[in-house]
Each structure stands twice: as C-alpha cells, then as structure tokens.
Design a protein around this motif. Structure first.
Motif, PDB file in Angstrom:
ATOM      1  N   GLU A  31       4.637  -0.474  -2.033  1.00 37.53           N
ATOM      2  CA  GLU A  31       4.072  -1.100  -0.731  1.00 37.53           C
ATOM      3  C   GLU A  31       3.804   0.140   0.563  1.00 37.53           C
ATOM      4  N   GLN A  32       3.592   1.119   0.128  1.00 36.16           N
ATOM      5  CA  GLN A  32       3.123   1.916   0.980  1.00 36.16           C
ATOM      6  C   GLN A  32       1.561   2.751   0.630  1.00 36.16           C
ATOM      7  N   VAL A  33       1.245   1.924  -0.241  1.00 38.17           N
ATOM      8  CA  VAL A  33      -0.397   2.280  -0.873  1.00 38.17           C
ATOM      9  C   VAL A  33      -1.311   1.010  -0.515  1.00 38.17           C
ATOM     10  N   SER A  34      -2.252   1.246  -0.115  1.00 33.20           N
ATOM     11  CA  SER A  34      -3.550   0.489  -0.243  1.00 33.20           C
ATOM     12  C   SER A  34      -4.497   1.218  -0.867  1.00 33.20           C
ATOM     13  N   LEU A  35      -4.823   0.817  -2.399  1.00 36.67           N
ATOM     14  CA  LEU A  35      -5.843   1.237  -3.110  1.00 36.67           C
ATOM     15  C   LEU A  35      -7.347   0.421  -3.209  1.00 36.67           C
ATOM     16  N   PHE A  36      -8.076   1.076  -2.862  1.00 36.79           N
ATOM     17  CA  PHE A  36      -9.587   0.455  -2.816  1.00 36.79           C
ATOM     18  C   PHE A  36     -10.279   0.899  -3.895  1.00 36.79           C
ATOM     19  N   GLU A  37     -10.730  -0.065  -4.739  1.00 38.86           N
ATOM     20  CA  GLU A  37     -11.457  -0.034  -5.968  1.00 38.86           C
ATOM     21  C   GLU A  37     -12.890   0.047  -5.666  1.00 38.86           C
ATOM     22  N   GLY A  38     -13.716   1.168  -5.941  1.00 39.30           N
ATOM     23  CA  GLY A  38     -15.119   1.177  -5.855  1.00 39.30           C
ATOM     24  C   GLY A  38     -15.609   2.333  -5.164  1.00 39.30           C
ATOM     25  N   SER A  39     -16.963   2.355  -4.681  1.00 38.46           N
ATOM     26  CA  SER A  39     -17.404   3.471  -3.979  1.00 38.46           C
ATOM     27  C   SER A  39     -16.774   3.781  -2.872  1.00 38.46           C
ATOM     28  N   ALA A  40     -16.209   4.983  -2.511  1.00 39.31           N
ATOM     29  CA  ALA A  40     -15.093   5.139  -1.263  1.00 39.31           C
ATOM     30  C   ALA A  40     -16.153   5.077   0.019  1.00 39.31           C
ATOM     31  N   LEU A  41     -17.382   5.588   0.027  1.00 35.44           N
ATOM     32  CA  LEU A  41     -18.373   5.633   1.151  1.00 35.44           C
ATOM     33  C   LEU A  41     -18.481   3.986   1.655  1.00 35.44           C
ATOM     34  N   GLU A  42     -18.584   3.379   0.528  1.00 39.16           N
ATOM     35  CA  GLU A  42     -18.682   1.729   0.903  1.00 39.16           C
ATOM     36  C   GLU A  42     -17.540   1.155   1.434  1.00 39.16           C
ATOM     37  N   ASN A  43     -16.365   1.641   0.762  1.00 37.05           N
ATOM     38  CA  ASN A  43     -14.871   1.048   1.267  1.00 37.05           C
ATOM     39  C   ASN A  43     -14.333   1.471   2.380  1.00 37.05           C
ATOM     40  N   LEU A  44     -14.759   2.648   2.811  1.00 39.02           N
ATOM     41  CA  LEU A  44     -13.882   3.319   4.131  1.00 39.02           C
ATOM     42  C   LEU A  44     -14.021   2.502   5.325  1.00 39.02           C
ATOM     43  N   ALA A  45     -15.258   1.794   5.472  1.00 34.11           N
ATOM     44  CA  ALA A  45     -15.314   1.138   6.766  1.00 34.11           C
ATOM     45  C   ALA A  45     -14.214  -0.224   6.861  1.00 34.11           C
ATOM     46  N   LYS A  46     -13.642  -0.502   5.872  1.00 35.22           N
ATOM     47  CA  LYS A  46     -12.826  -1.654   5.521  1.00 35.22           C
ATOM     48  C   LYS A  46     -11.302  -1.093   6.242  1.00 35.22           C
ATOM     49  N   ILE A  47     -11.099   0.261   6.494  1.00 40.27           N
ATOM     50  CA  ILE A  47      -9.739   0.470   6.830  1.00 40.27           C
ATOM     51  C   ILE A  47      -9.716   0.996   8.373  1.00 40.27           C
ATOM     52  N   GLU A  48     -10.996   1.090   9.000  1.00 46.73           N
ATOM     53  CA  GLU A  48     -11.157   1.744  10.305  1.00 46.73           C
ATOM     54  C   GLU A  48     -10.229   0.860  11.412  1.00 46.73           C
ATOM     55  N   LYS A  49      -9.898  -0.267  11.206  1.00 40.53           N
ATOM     56  CA  LYS A  49      -9.058  -1.095  12.035  1.00 40.53           C
ATOM     57  C   LYS A  49      -7.950  -0.508  11.961  1.00 40.53           C
ATOM     58  N   HIS A  50      -7.400   0.145  11.073  1.00 34.10           N
ATOM     59  CA  HIS A  50      -6.056   0.793  10.838  1.00 34.10           C
ATOM     60  C   HIS A  50      -5.867   2.166  11.604  1.00 34.10           C
ATOM     61  N   GLY A  51      -6.910   2.963  11.780  1.00 35.55           N
ATOM     62  CA  GLY A  51      -6.744   3.969  12.465  1.00 35.55           C
ATOM     63  C   GLY A  51      -6.365   3.962  14.061  1.00 35.55           C
ATOM     64  N   PRO A  52      -6.361   5.329  14.649  1.00 29.81           N
ATOM     65  CA  PRO A  52      -7.118   6.336  13.794  1.00 29.81           C
ATOM     66  C   PRO A  52      -6.014   7.003  13.020  1.00 29.81           C
ATOM     67  N   PHE A  53      -6.490   8.000  12.040  1.00 31.52           N
ATOM     68  CA  PHE A  53      -5.501   8.393  10.834  1.00 31.52           C
ATOM     69  C   PHE A  53      -5.016   9.700  11.288  1.00 31.52           C
ATOM     70  N   ASP A  54      -4.022  10.518  10.685  1.00 32.57           N
ATOM     71  CA  ASP A  54      -3.265  11.607  10.693  1.00 32.57           C
ATOM     72  C   ASP A  54      -4.106  12.510   9.808  1.00 32.57           C
ATOM     73  N   VAL A  55      -4.273  12.333   8.546  1.00 35.14           N
ATOM     74  CA  VAL A  55      -4.857  13.350   7.564  1.00 35.14           C
ATOM     75  C   VAL A  55      -5.604  12.591   6.754  1.00 35.14           C
ATOM     76  N   VAL A  56      -6.648  12.939   6.274  1.00 30.26           N
ATOM     77  CA  VAL A  56      -7.863  12.673   5.256  1.00 30.26           C
ATOM     78  C   VAL A  56      -7.926  13.710   4.451  1.00 30.26           C
ATOM     79  N   PHE A  57      -7.658  13.436   2.948  1.00 29.34           N
ATOM     80  CA  PHE A  57      -7.754  14.278   2.018  1.00 29.34           C
ATOM     81  C   PHE A  57      -8.948  14.049   0.933  1.00 29.34           C
ATOM     82  N   ILE A  58      -9.752  14.952   1.125  1.00 30.52           N
ATOM     83  CA  ILE A  58     -11.017  14.779   0.231  1.00 30.52           C
ATOM     84  C   ILE A  58     -11.146  15.343  -1.236  1.00 30.52           C
ATOM     85  N   ASP A  59     -11.168  14.755  -2.040  1.00 31.98           N
ATOM     86  CA  ASP A  59     -10.889  15.336  -3.523  1.00 31.98           C
ATOM     87  C   ASP A  59     -11.867  14.189  -4.431  1.00 31.98           C
TER      88      ASP A  59
END
Ligand SMILES: C[S@@+](CC[C@H](N)C(=O)[O-])C[C@H]1O[C@@H](n2cnc3c(N)ncnc32)[C@H](O)[C@@H]1O
Length: 223
Positions: A114-142
C-alpha cells in the motif's frame, strides 16, 4: 560484482565486525535477497550495511515522500520505506518486467504494497507522472549511470528544501579517480565522474561522497 559487498572499502575484518555488531539484515531482508537470487535477478542490490545507511539517512531527513530510480527486487526500497516509517510512500521506477514482478512480490511479503507505487518502463519517461505528488524528501538514484545527471536535474526541481539526493555506485567500483580507465568500464565510470563533478557545482546543494562499499554521493538541497 559480488553478492555480498564489503562495507568500508578496506579491511574485510571491519566489514565483518560492522555486520556482526550492527545487524543490518533481518529475516525479512534476507528472504528478499534470497527471492531475488531464486528468480535469477542480477545480485546487484545494495549490500547489508548500505541498506542500513539508506534507512538511517531517510530517517535523518524525516522523509515521507521517497523516490527511487532502479527498483530491482525491492531490497533498497524496503530499507528506504523503513526509514520513512508509518505514512511514508515510495515511488519507484523499474524498466525490467521480471524485476518489477519480483519487487512487487517482495513489497507484498514485507506488508508494504500500500505504501509503494511502482512504475514499469523508462524512469526518465515516467518521472513526470509523479510530479503532482511532490515536493519529495529523498531521491535515491541507482540505475543507468548515463542518466544520473538527468535524474539529479529532475530531483533538484522536485525536492523540498532540506531534502536529499542519494546516488549509489559513485566510487565506480574503485575507479572513480582514474584518468586511464579500462575500455570496458569507461562509459559507466565517466558517467559517474560527470555526476560527482556536476553535483558539486550546484549552488543549491551541498554534497559529499560517503565511501561505502559502492560509494554513495549525498546531496542536500540547501536553497
Ligand atoms: C542496481 S539495480 C537497483 C538495485 C536496487 N536499488 C536495490 O538496491 O535493491 C538497477 C536497476 O535499475 C533498472 N534500470 C536500469 N536502467 C533503467 C531505466 N532507464 N529506467 C528504469 N529502470 C532502470 C535495472 O533494470 C535494475 O533493476
């Protein structure tokens, strides 16, 4: 890359001591790691001590809205969510369908679906979809090294003041300082060198490199 990465980049005895004393991996995380192996995922998730560091840094920032680029089987995502505690949400990005499936199973096992939204596909293409939920506290790049700077640019626009960008593998497997890089590693190592130099030049951030097993560049948004 070995399954069990050594903490500390130096003395294996210190790595052994750290795991023995700090007990970073409980039964659940051990099962998650095992599930990844049994499903033939590449064993490139964060090491035990690095998982604990992610949890601790997430706690330090009081993070509730957490973004992860590169889910794999969900190991680091669970660590990040543990750091966020109750009410935290993880937005995580993965382009490999098998990795995404194993991650979903592992998040379910951890009771965290319930605490996870998993987006399948290219991250760069999908990141825009969550901007409405921001601002964010931590971004982990891996994930893909060539896009680290692009992921950072996205993060810098979508992070709150005091939020953190955490980027893994920034010691480039012990080659981050090299000018004469072996051909087969050049692309990734140069991308990580570009990343470190780029974040240091950003006035809105204060950054440092923590010499974990893989190297973790930590950048805090200060203005
Ligand atoms: C090092 S693994 C992530 C490990 C994970 N963070 C952990 O520690 O448990 C990198 C993951 O990023 C995914 N990946 C690579 N490039 C990607 C991209 N452009 N978009 C989304 N996922 C990507 C890979 O399929 C792989 O599962």
């Amino acid at each position: 890359m070995s399954e069990e990465k050594l903490f500390g980049q130096g003395d294996p005895a210190i790595a052994e001591y750290a795991v023995k004393v700090f007990k970073p991996e409980d039964e659940l995380l051990a099962t998650v790691r095992k599930n990844c192996a049994e499903n033939h995922l590449p064993m490139i998730q964060v090491g035990q001590m690095d998982g604990l560091l992610l949890e601790t840094l997430t706690r330090l920032t009081g993070a509730k809205k957490i973004v992860e680029v590169g889910t794999l089987g969900g190991y680091s995502g669970i660590c990040l969510l543990r750091g966020g505690g109750a009410g935290a949400h993880l937005y995580t990005f993965e382009y490999n369908p098998l990795h995404a499936k194993v991650a979903k199973d592992n998040f379910r096992l951890a009771g965290l679906s319930e605490q996870v939204s998993l987006f399948e596909g290219s991250a760069l293409e999908n990141l825009a979809k969550i901007e409405k939920h921001g601002p964010f506290d931590v971004v982990f790049i891996d994930a893909d090294k060539n896009n680290y700077v692009n992921y950072f640019k996205w993060a810098s626009k979508n992070l709150r003041l005091g939020g953190a960008v955490l980027a893994d593998n920034t010691c480039a497997w012990g080659m981050i300082h090299l000018t004469n890089i072996p051909n087969e590693d050049r692309n990734s190592v140069e991308a990580l060198q570009r990343y470190n130099s780029f974040v240091v030049d950003q006035n809105e951030f204060r950054s440092t490199l923590i010499p974990t097993a893989e190297g973790l560049t930590v950048s805090i948004k200060i203005k």
